[in-house]
Scaffold this active site. Structure first.
Site, short mmCIF file in Angstrom:
data_model
loop_
_atom_site.label_atom_id
_atom_site.label_comp_id
_atom_site.label_asym_id
_atom_site.label_seq_id
_atom_site.Cartn_x
_atom_site.Cartn_y
_atom_site.Cartn_z
N SER A 124 -1.82 1.67 -0.38
CA SER A 124 -1.49 1.84 -1.79
C SER A 124 -1.38 0.50 -2.50
CB SER A 124 -0.14 2.58 -1.87
OG SER A 124 0.36 2.51 -3.18
N TYR A 150 8.76 3.46 -0.59
CA TYR A 150 7.41 3.99 -0.41
C TYR A 150 6.41 2.86 -0.16
CZ TYR A 150 2.79 5.71 -1.53
OH TYR A 150 1.44 5.98 -1.48
N LYS A 154 4.06 1.85 3.28
CA LYS A 154 2.61 1.67 3.31
C LYS A 154 2.25 0.29 3.85
CE LYS A 154 1.14 5.63 2.11
NZ LYS A 154 0.22 6.41 2.96
#
Ligand code: UDP
Length: 343
Positions: A124, A150, A154
């Site tokens: 991402s 988050y 990643k």
């Protein structure tokens, strides 16, 4: 080729399954159905002539993964399975580390046990955090300093892959991998069969289209005082079919031992107001908006420098018109006003 797709019943995973089946591959589609939907799996399986096997399993179930990789003689993996809501990751970080980080460890253990040596990973642009303005458009060399759990999961996924591949190389078992750093994935299957169905929905384009459908009473614009031409944030919206096309190109190009990282975006950005205006035009609806405060953690401008994948693989996005991206999503939402529950 026999390909394992994790997170197959989710938004991007389901589009990937459709494309891989079209290309003649056999797909083992794995999803724990926590956020994914059974309906797209049934739809694709019905005409796949036995080339799609759906398995309701969690990536953290390593013995099940090993069994699946062996039984289906899997050669490559596309790893989409992850939780992907930034706000939720702040509130429930352990859920994110369990699914996204421990899930990757489990998957690599299963690959190790069975000799699977090629993997493409959904990373991402949130791994870049808030890059300095001078690094926008963002190249892959931009320092990665994520600002949410988050984003950190990643980035840890990328590190896990690189460290695992290094160990495999030392052991004489070259492992090929690619981390694809998505910008804002949007739109729906250009044939209208698959779409985006999250609950709750937080992403801008589906939120705006839900408002156009009357599923919500309007759209909150998160911040109108950013240093951008119209005061709202600018993002790089890439069509989901283009995103999947890049995965196919990367998987086809991976050579033993490769470790690649590419940004996936169209290379230009649109503001929140531009998105809402385009959606009003596409839907022929006056979508009510409310100007609200900034959402914590939103940088003013994020868009990709996609030159590296273009130079290396000759890939670039085909659907670069914002109206077309929104039209594809609108076609699916109109046919499925309540998501996959609409049948
Ligand atoms: N946004 C907004 N209202 C919404 C949802 C999103 O103004 O209801 C803005 C958000 O602040 C960001 C952009 O739209 O600037 C894209 O947000 P999204 O959540 O779709 O993706 P992100 O860029 O956070 O991955």
């Amino acid at each position: 080729m026999n390909i394992l797709v994790t997170g197959a019943a989710g938004y991007i995973g389901s589009h990937a399954c459709k494309r891989l089946l079209k290309d003649g591959h056999s797909v083992v589609a794995l999803d724990n159905l926590l956020r994914g939907h059974r309906a797209p799996m049934d739809l694709l399986a019905a005409r796949a002539g036995g080339r799609l096997t759906f398995l309701d399993r969690d990536v953290n179930d390593t013995p099940a993964l090993e069994e699946v990789l062996k039984r289906h003689r899997v050669e490559s993996v596309m790893h989409f399975a992850a939780l992907a809501a930034v706000g939720e990751s702040v509130q429930q970080p352990l859920l994110y580390y369990r699914n996204n980080v421990a899930g990757m460890v489990s998957l690599l253990e299963a690959c190790d046990a069975t000799g699977v040596s090629r993997l493409v990973f959904s990373s991402s642009c949130s791994t870049y955090g808030q890059p300095p303005e001078r690094l926008v458009p963002i190249p892959e060399t931009c320092p990665q300093h994520p600002i949410s759990p988050y984003g950190r999961t990643k980035l840890m996924g990328e590190h896990l892959l690189a460290d695992y591949a290094h160990g495999q190389r030392l052991a004489g078992r070259p492992f090929a991998h690619a981390a694809l750093r998505y910008f804002n994935v949007a739109g729906a299957d250009l044939e209208g069969e698959l779409g985006e169905d999250h609950s709750p929905e937080t992403h801008l384009i589906p939120v705006v289209l839900h408002a156009a459908l009357g599923r919500r009473d309007g759209v909150d614009i998160f911040g109108v005082d950013y240093p951008t031409p119209d005061g709202t944030c600018i993002r790089d919206y890439i069509h989901v079919d283009d995103l999947v096309d890049a995965h196919v190109a990367v998987l086809g190009a991976l050579k033993p031992g490769d470790g690649l990282a590419f940004n996936l975006g169209i290379g230009r950005g649109f503001s929140v107001r531009q998105v809402i205006r385009a959606a009003c035009a596409v839907t022929r609806t006056e979508i009510p908006t409310r100007e609200g405060p900034r959402r914590p953690g939103d940088p003013p401008r994020l868009f990709a420098d996609p030159a590296a994948i273009q130079r290396t693989l000759g890939w670039s996005a085909k659907v670069t018109d914002l109206h077309r991206i929104i039209e594809s999503a609108w076609a699916w939402f109109r046919a499925h006003p309540n998501g996959y529950r609409s049948g």
